[in-house]
Design an enzyme around this catalytic site. Structure first.
Site, short mmCIF file in Angstrom:
data_model
loop_
_atom_site.label_atom_id
_atom_site.label_comp_id
_atom_site.label_asym_id
_atom_site.label_seq_id
_atom_site.Cartn_x
_atom_site.Cartn_y
_atom_site.Cartn_z
N ARG A 58 0.93 -1.22 0.05
CA ARG A 58 -0.08 -0.10 0.06
C ARG A 58 0.86 1.24 -0.02
O ARG A 58 0.50 2.19 -0.73
CB ARG A 58 -0.98 0.10 1.34
CG ARG A 58 -1.87 1.14 1.14
CD ARG A 58 -3.00 1.23 2.17
NE ARG A 58 -3.10 -0.06 3.21
CZ ARG A 58 -2.53 0.42 4.24
NH1 ARG A 58 -1.81 1.43 4.60
NH2 ARG A 58 -2.61 -0.57 5.34
N TYR A 110 -16.91 16.27 -16.16
CA TYR A 110 -17.41 14.87 -16.07
C TYR A 110 -18.21 14.67 -15.06
O TYR A 110 -18.48 15.36 -13.96
CB TYR A 110 -16.03 14.01 -15.73
CG TYR A 110 -16.31 12.76 -15.47
CD1 TYR A 110 -16.73 11.77 -16.48
CD2 TYR A 110 -16.07 11.93 -14.26
CE1 TYR A 110 -16.83 10.68 -16.61
CE2 TYR A 110 -16.36 10.86 -14.02
CZ TYR A 110 -16.88 10.01 -15.13
OH TYR A 110 -17.23 8.51 -14.89
N ASP A 184 -7.96 18.61 -14.62
CA ASP A 184 -8.02 17.37 -14.82
C ASP A 184 -7.84 17.50 -16.62
O ASP A 184 -8.48 17.63 -17.30
CB ASP A 184 -9.84 16.78 -14.79
CG ASP A 184 -10.27 15.61 -15.11
OD1 ASP A 184 -9.36 15.08 -16.34
OD2 ASP A 184 -11.19 14.87 -14.80
N LYS A 209 -8.77 6.22 -19.48
CA LYS A 209 -9.01 6.76 -20.62
C LYS A 209 -7.57 6.65 -21.63
O LYS A 209 -7.29 5.68 -21.71
CB LYS A 209 -9.54 8.16 -20.84
CG LYS A 209 -10.66 8.22 -19.56
CD LYS A 209 -11.99 7.53 -19.92
CE LYS A 209 -12.82 7.50 -18.49
NZ LYS A 209 -13.42 8.59 -18.07
C1 LIG Z 1 -13.91 9.11 -16.68
C2 LIG Z 1 -13.31 10.40 -16.46
C3 LIG Z 1 -13.24 10.43 -14.77
C4 LIG Z 1 -13.42 9.48 -13.64
O1 LIG Z 1 -12.28 8.45 -13.99
P1 LIG Z 1 -12.56 6.62 -13.63
O2 LIG Z 1 -11.48 6.22 -14.17
O3 LIG Z 1 -13.87 6.46 -14.44
O4 LIG Z 1 -13.21 6.77 -12.32
C5 LIG Z 1 -12.72 11.85 -14.54
N1 LIG Z 1 -12.54 13.02 -15.30
C6 LIG Z 1 -12.70 12.75 -16.64
C7 LIG Z 1 -12.67 13.76 -17.59
C8 LIG Z 1 -13.03 11.45 -17.16
O5 LIG Z 1 -13.50 11.27 -18.56
#
Ligand SMILES: *Cc1c(COP(=O)(O)O)cnc(C)c1O
Length: 375
Positions: A58, A110, A184, A209
């Site tokens: 961890r 998001y 982000d 992604k």
């Molecule tokens: C998918 C997404 C998230 C969340 O991520 P997860 O891996 O699904 O928990 C946060 N920000 C953006 C822009 C995203 O496309």
């Protein structure tokens, strides 16, 4: 070997090779499936160096560490953290703040981020105000003595609005250097945008992604600038334990090696599709930020929506984005369903808005498919 001075393609291709973690000269990073690590003798525990030694996975795991060091290099940050999902990454960042703090965020985010912000304001007394990402005077007016962070998603999801990170970071830090500018960077990735180099303090990714890019894992990343934030995040990360496991750490590291190549092809494919969509009589408007694989577009005739989905063969009707396989979503019914309808309408997230994650299929096949589905 330090990879800092190399270009992004080189540092990613070489990530994990020459790793000080590995005694055998492996070129590819091994997967260390051990939850715990043996101590030599009692005095080892007294003088434990958490940056160099291992005790429990961890806290640190050798496979995850190679990934985290690569993430830090990639985003030009002090330290990187690899987490079990993008939402876990966002949660780690918010562990820096406390009840009563104020956070300003852009208004097109998001859907899951919105849901989390609502949860934080309801149960943890964090206060959120929204900003359109454009009007600087409005932003300045929203900053108070309690403001601790500005949260930016650019290009925004799903309406592809862009916010100038360099300009906004300078503006906010001039008012109060302690306000954390958080970006982000899931949509553009460091291939097209490096928020920390532009003046931001923390970068967040859904590594599910583009960073992983193959629609085969869930992951998140946080990369920060400055040792003080790094220390707080390290403590909170180890305390809450939302770590990425060794296998997915390895898979993500492996996927990162082709990120520059993939992003170039995503862009090339998306640009060809944008040209087609702009000339299609079935489409009333196309939103594309210029780079990357994400395209949003409005169907002129909403009644043709079901038929559009029925006619798709290679493009999958599925949530998520950034992978090799093309995906299409209906944000109003899927990713942004939890957003209040008034706000959705105001932002243009209407029932006829489709979001396409352009994959790495041949663009001619994708265009033929869209041509047929939009008939
Ligand atoms: C998918 C997404 C998230 C969340 O991520 P997860 O891996 O699904 O928990 C946060 N920000 C953006 C822009 C995203 O496309």
């Amino acid at each position: 070997m330090t990879l800092e001075k190399y270009e992004i393609e080189t540092l990613l291709a070489q990530a994990g090779n020459h790793s000080p973690e590995d005694p055998y000269g492996t070129v590819a990073t091994p997967i260390y499936l051990s939850s715990t690590f043996r101590h030599g003798k009692l005095s080892d525990v007294d003088h434990f160096d958490y940056e160099k030694q291992y005790a429990y996975s961890r806290m640190a795991n050798p496979t995850r560490k190679v990934l985290e060091q690569t993430l830090a290099l990639l985003e030009e940050g002090t330290k990187g953290f690899a987490l079990s999902s993008g939402m876990a990454a966002i949660e780690l960042v918010f562990s820096l703040f406390k009840s009563g703090d104020e956070v300003i965020s852009t208004n097109d985010l998001y859907g899951g981020t919105f849901r989390y912000f609502d949860h934080l304001s309801e149960h943890y007394n964090l206060n959120f105000t929204q900003w359109d990402g454009k009007n600087n005077n409005e932003l300045v007016k929203k900053i108070t003595a309690k403001t601790v962070a500005l949260w930016i998603e650019t290009p925004s999801n799903p309406t592809m609005k862009k916010t100038d990170i360099a300009e906004i970071s300078a503006l906010v830090h001039e008012i109060n250097p302690d306000i954390k500018v958080i970006v982000d960077n899931t949509f553009y990735t460091p291939i097209y945008q490096k928020p920390l180099a532009l003046g931001a303090d923390i970068v967040v990714h859904s590594a599910t992604k583009y960073l992983s890019g193959h629609n085969d894992l869930l992951g998140g990343a946080v990369i920060c600038k400055g040792t003080k934030i790094a220390e707080s995040l390290t403590f909170n990360f180890n305390t809450t334990g939302t770590v990425l496991d060794p296998f997915d750490s390895w898979l993500l590291l492996r996927s990162l090696k082709t990120l520059p190549l993939r992003m170039r092809q995503h862009t090339e494919n998306a640009q060809a599709i944008v040209k087609f969509l702009q000339n299609s009589s079935a489409v009333s408007k196309v939103l594309y930020p210029g780079e990357g694989g994400m395209i949003s577009f409005y169907l002129k005739d909403k009644s043709k929506l079901a038929l559009f989905f029925d006619n798709l063969k290679i493009i999958s009707f599925a949530e998520s984005l950034g992978g090799i396989e093309s995906l299409v979503t209906l944000p109003a019914k899927q990713t942004h369903h939890d957003m209040p309808i008034e706000q959705r309408e105001k932002l243009g997230i209407t029932d006829n808005l489709l979001r396409l994650s352009t994959g790495l299929e041949n663009s001619k096949d994708l265009i033929d498919e869209l041509k047929n589905a939009l008939k």
